[in-house]
Design a protein around this motif. Structure first.
Motif, PDB file in Angstrom:
ATOM      1  N   GLU A   3      -7.913   1.104  -8.091  1.00  0.00           N
ATOM      2  CA  GLU A   3      -7.110   2.275  -7.719  1.00  0.00           C
ATOM      3  C   GLU A   3      -6.057   1.908  -6.687  1.00  0.00           C
ATOM      4  O   GLU A   3      -4.982   2.496  -6.658  1.00  0.00           O
ATOM      5  N   ILE A   4      -6.355   0.934  -5.863  1.00  0.00           N
ATOM      6  CA  ILE A   4      -5.396   0.460  -4.857  1.00  0.00           C
ATOM      7  C   ILE A   4      -4.468  -0.591  -5.468  1.00  0.00           C
ATOM      8  O   ILE A   4      -3.256  -0.582  -5.235  1.00  0.00           O
ATOM      9  N   HIS A   5      -5.031  -1.484  -6.274  1.00  0.00           N
ATOM     10  CA  HIS A   5      -4.261  -2.641  -6.730  1.00  0.00           C
ATOM     11  C   HIS A   5      -3.320  -2.361  -7.909  1.00  0.00           C
ATOM     12  O   HIS A   5      -2.355  -3.102  -8.075  1.00  0.00           O
ATOM     13  N   PHE A   6      -3.566  -1.339  -8.712  1.00  0.00           N
ATOM     14  CA  PHE A   6      -2.586  -1.017  -9.769  1.00  0.00           C
ATOM     15  C   PHE A   6      -1.243  -0.604  -9.140  1.00  0.00           C
ATOM     16  O   PHE A   6      -0.213  -1.211  -9.459  1.00  0.00           O
ATOM     17  N   PRO A   7      -1.215   0.383  -8.233  1.00  0.00           N
ATOM     18  CA  PRO A   7       0.074   0.723  -7.612  1.00  0.00           C
ATOM     19  C   PRO A   7       0.633  -0.425  -6.761  1.00  0.00           C
ATOM     20  O   PRO A   7       1.848  -0.625  -6.717  1.00  0.00           O
ATOM     21  N   ALA A   8      -0.243  -1.185  -6.105  1.00  0.00           N
ATOM     22  CA  ALA A   8       0.228  -2.326  -5.304  1.00  0.00           C
ATOM     23  C   ALA A   8       0.944  -3.334  -6.191  1.00  0.00           C
ATOM     24  O   ALA A   8       1.960  -3.916  -5.793  1.00  0.00           O
ATOM     25  N   ALA A   9       0.439  -3.539  -7.391  1.00  0.00           N
ATOM     26  CA  ALA A   9       1.077  -4.485  -8.316  1.00  0.00           C
ATOM     27  C   ALA A   9       2.496  -4.037  -8.650  1.00  0.00           C
ATOM     28  O   ALA A   9       3.421  -4.870  -8.703  1.00  0.00           O
ATOM     29  N   ILE A  10       2.683  -2.744  -8.858  1.00  0.00           N
ATOM     30  CA  ILE A  10       4.033  -2.217  -9.131  1.00  0.00           C
ATOM     31  C   ILE A  10       4.921  -2.453  -7.910  1.00  0.00           C
ATOM     32  O   ILE A  10       6.059  -2.913  -8.037  1.00  0.00           O
ATOM     33  N   LEU A  36       0.813  -1.210   0.000  1.00  0.00           N
ATOM     34  CA  LEU A  36       0.000   0.000   0.000  1.00  0.00           C
ATOM     35  C   LEU A  36       0.849   1.263   0.000  1.00  0.00           C
ATOM     36  O   LEU A  36       2.008   1.255   0.412  1.00  0.00           O
ATOM     37  N   ALA A  37       0.228   2.333  -0.440  1.00  0.00           N
ATOM     38  CA  ALA A  37       0.865   3.642  -0.343  1.00  0.00           C
ATOM     39  C   ALA A  37       1.145   3.927   1.136  1.00  0.00           C
ATOM     40  O   ALA A  37       0.392   3.472   2.001  1.00  0.00           O
ATOM     41  N   PRO A  38       2.209   4.669   1.449  1.00  0.00           N
ATOM     42  CA  PRO A  38       2.562   4.911   2.857  1.00  0.00           C
ATOM     43  C   PRO A  38       1.412   5.460   3.704  1.00  0.00           C
ATOM     44  O   PRO A  38       1.230   5.033   4.836  1.00  0.00           O
ATOM     45  N   ALA A  80      -0.976   2.611   4.448  1.00  0.00           N
ATOM     46  CA  ALA A  80      -0.373   1.694   5.414  1.00  0.00           C
ATOM     47  C   ALA A  80      -0.450   2.279   6.822  1.00  0.00           C
ATOM     48  O   ALA A  80      -0.723   1.557   7.782  1.00  0.00           O
ATOM     49  N   ALA A  81      -0.234   3.587   6.946  1.00  0.00           N
ATOM     50  CA  ALA A  81      -0.333   4.241   8.252  1.00  0.00           C
ATOM     51  C   ALA A  81      -1.749   4.137   8.803  1.00  0.00           C
ATOM     52  O   ALA A  81      -1.949   3.870   9.995  1.00  0.00           O
ATOM     53  N   GLU A  82      -2.748   4.330   7.950  1.00  0.00           N
ATOM     54  CA  GLU A  82      -4.152   4.188   8.367  1.00  0.00           C
ATOM     55  C   GLU A  82      -4.440   2.760   8.797  1.00  0.00           C
ATOM     56  O   GLU A  82      -5.135   2.525   9.779  1.00  0.00           O
ATOM     57  N   LEU A  83      -3.913   1.812   8.062  1.00  0.00           N
ATOM     58  CA  LEU A  83      -4.113   0.399   8.381  1.00  0.00           C
ATOM     59  C   LEU A  83      -3.577   0.093   9.772  1.00  0.00           C
ATOM     60  O   LEU A  83      -4.198  -0.654  10.534  1.00  0.00           O
ATOM     61  N   GLY A  84      -2.448   0.679  10.104  1.00  0.00           N
ATOM     62  CA  GLY A  84      -1.836   0.452  11.409  1.00  0.00           C
ATOM     63  C   GLY A  84      -2.669   0.967  12.570  1.00  0.00           C
ATOM     64  O   GLY A  84      -2.497   0.535  13.701  1.00  0.00           O
ATOM     65  N   LYS A  85      -3.588   1.878  12.312  1.00  0.00           N
ATOM     66  CA  LYS A  85      -4.452   2.435  13.356  1.00  0.00           C
ATOM     67  C   LYS A  85      -5.583   1.486  13.742  1.00  0.00           C
ATOM     68  O   LYS A  85      -6.267   1.708  14.723  1.00  0.00           O
ATOM     69  N   GLY A  86      -5.819   0.465  12.933  1.00  0.00           N
ATOM     70  CA  GLY A  86      -6.936  -0.430  13.193  1.00  0.00           C
ATOM     71  C   GLY A  86      -8.217   0.146  12.627  1.00  0.00           C
ATOM     72  O   GLY A  86      -8.195   1.106  11.858  1.00  0.00           O
ATOM     73  N   ALA A 128      -4.392   6.356 -11.111  1.00  0.00           N
ATOM     74  CA  ALA A 128      -3.790   5.804  -9.894  1.00  0.00           C
ATOM     75  C   ALA A 128      -2.264   5.767  -9.972  1.00  0.00           C
ATOM     76  O   ALA A 128      -1.574   6.142  -9.037  1.00  0.00           O
ATOM     77  N   LEU A 129      -1.747   5.296 -11.103  1.00  0.00           N
ATOM     78  CA  LEU A 129      -0.292   5.220 -11.261  1.00  0.00           C
ATOM     79  C   LEU A 129       0.317   6.611 -11.398  1.00  0.00           C
ATOM     80  O   LEU A 129       1.433   6.851 -10.927  1.00  0.00           O
ATOM     81  N   GLY A 130      -0.426   7.520 -12.014  1.00  0.00           N
ATOM     82  CA  GLY A 130       0.041   8.895 -12.111  1.00  0.00           C
ATOM     83  C   GLY A 130       0.169   9.554 -10.740  1.00  0.00           C
ATOM     84  O   GLY A 130       1.189  10.172 -10.431  1.00  0.00           O
ATOM     85  N   ARG A 131      -0.873   9.389  -9.904  1.00  0.00           N
ATOM     86  CA  ARG A 131      -0.836   9.943  -8.542  1.00  0.00           C
ATOM     87  C   ARG A 131       0.322   9.360  -7.742  1.00  0.00           C
ATOM     88  O   ARG A 131       0.922  10.052  -6.910  1.00  0.00           O
ATOM     89  N   ALA A 132       0.620   8.090  -7.969  1.00  0.00           N
ATOM     90  CA  ALA A 132       1.694   7.418  -7.238  1.00  0.00           C
ATOM     91  C   ALA A 132       3.073   7.688  -7.839  1.00  0.00           C
ATOM     92  O   ALA A 132       4.080   7.196  -7.325  1.00  0.00           O
ATOM     93  N   GLY A 133       3.126   8.460  -8.924  1.00  0.00           N
ATOM     94  CA  GLY A 133       4.401   8.752  -9.569  1.00  0.00           C
ATOM     95  C   GLY A 133       5.028   7.546 -10.233  1.00  0.00           C
ATOM     96  O   GLY A 133       6.247   7.439 -10.340  1.00  0.00           O
ATOM     97  N   MET A 134       4.185   6.625 -10.716  1.00  0.00           N
ATOM     98  CA  MET A 134       4.675   5.379 -11.292  1.00  0.00           C
ATOM     99  C   MET A 134       4.583   5.325 -12.810  1.00  0.00           C
ATOM    100  O   MET A 134       4.890   4.296 -13.400  1.00  0.00           O
ATOM    101  N   LEU A 135       4.145   6.397 -13.426  1.00  0.00           N
ATOM    102  CA  LEU A 135       4.109   6.458 -14.896  1.00  0.00           C
ATOM    103  C   LEU A 135       5.224   7.367 -15.375  1.00  0.00           C
ATOM    104  O   LEU A 135       5.512   8.388 -14.778  1.00  0.00           O
ATOM    105  N   GLY A 136       5.832   6.974 -16.497  1.00  0.00           N
ATOM    106  CA  GLY A 136       6.966   7.721 -17.052  1.00  0.00           C
ATOM    107  C   GLY A 136       6.641   8.989 -17.652  1.00  0.00           C
ATOM    108  O   GLY A 136       6.034   9.868 -17.710  1.00  0.00           O
TER     109      GLY A 136
END
Length: 128
Positions: free
Chosen positions: A78-85, A16-18, A21-27, A120-128
């Motif tokens: 939207e979650i799984h495209f960046p997760a796949a990368i 997950l995006a950082p 992941a931080a939200e996940l850690g909160k329960g 999704a990949l654009g927001r995550a900075g994963m597209l060239g």
């Protein structure tokens, strides 16, 4: 926390995006309506499936993206495209998954998935 739960949590934190992941850690947070859904996902998907090493996480991500395209589950994509990368897939592989899905899940599903991937990949900075 059991071993499988710890393994699943570690995997999710890598996938997950950082900020997610931080939200996940909160329960559990947010509205209590259907508040068990996250725990159900952990118990029924992430612990038993994603922690099994029969398939590597890259392969699981590509399979998951394929299924989500077919289901037209764009919010999850939207979650799984960046997760796949993050799990080792490449942008070129994700493109090929979309092309493959066009023949089996239909062009509209694939075209919509393409739009989700671009955003999704654009927001995550994963597209060239």
């Amino acid at each position: 926390m059991g071993e499988k739960r710890e393994q699943a949590m570690g995997l999710l934190k890598r996938m997950l995006a950082p900020e997610m992941a931080a939200e996940l850690g909160k329960g559990p947070t947010g509205p209590s309506f259907a508040g068990q859904i996250g725990e159900m996902a952990m118990n029924n998907i992430f612990e038993p499936l994603w922690t099994d090493d029969t398939l590597d996480t890259r392969t699981r991500s590509l399979v998951t993206v394929s299924i989500l395209i077919a289901l037209r589950a764009y919010e999850e994509l939207e979650i799984h495209f960046p997760a796949a990368i993050r799990n080792g897939a490449t942008v070129a592989e994700l493109e090929q998954v979309i092309y493959q899905a066009s023949g089996y899940a239909g062009f509209p599903a694939a075209h919509s998935a393409r739009n989700v991937a671009i955003a999704a990949l654009g927001r995550a900075g994963m597209l060239g």
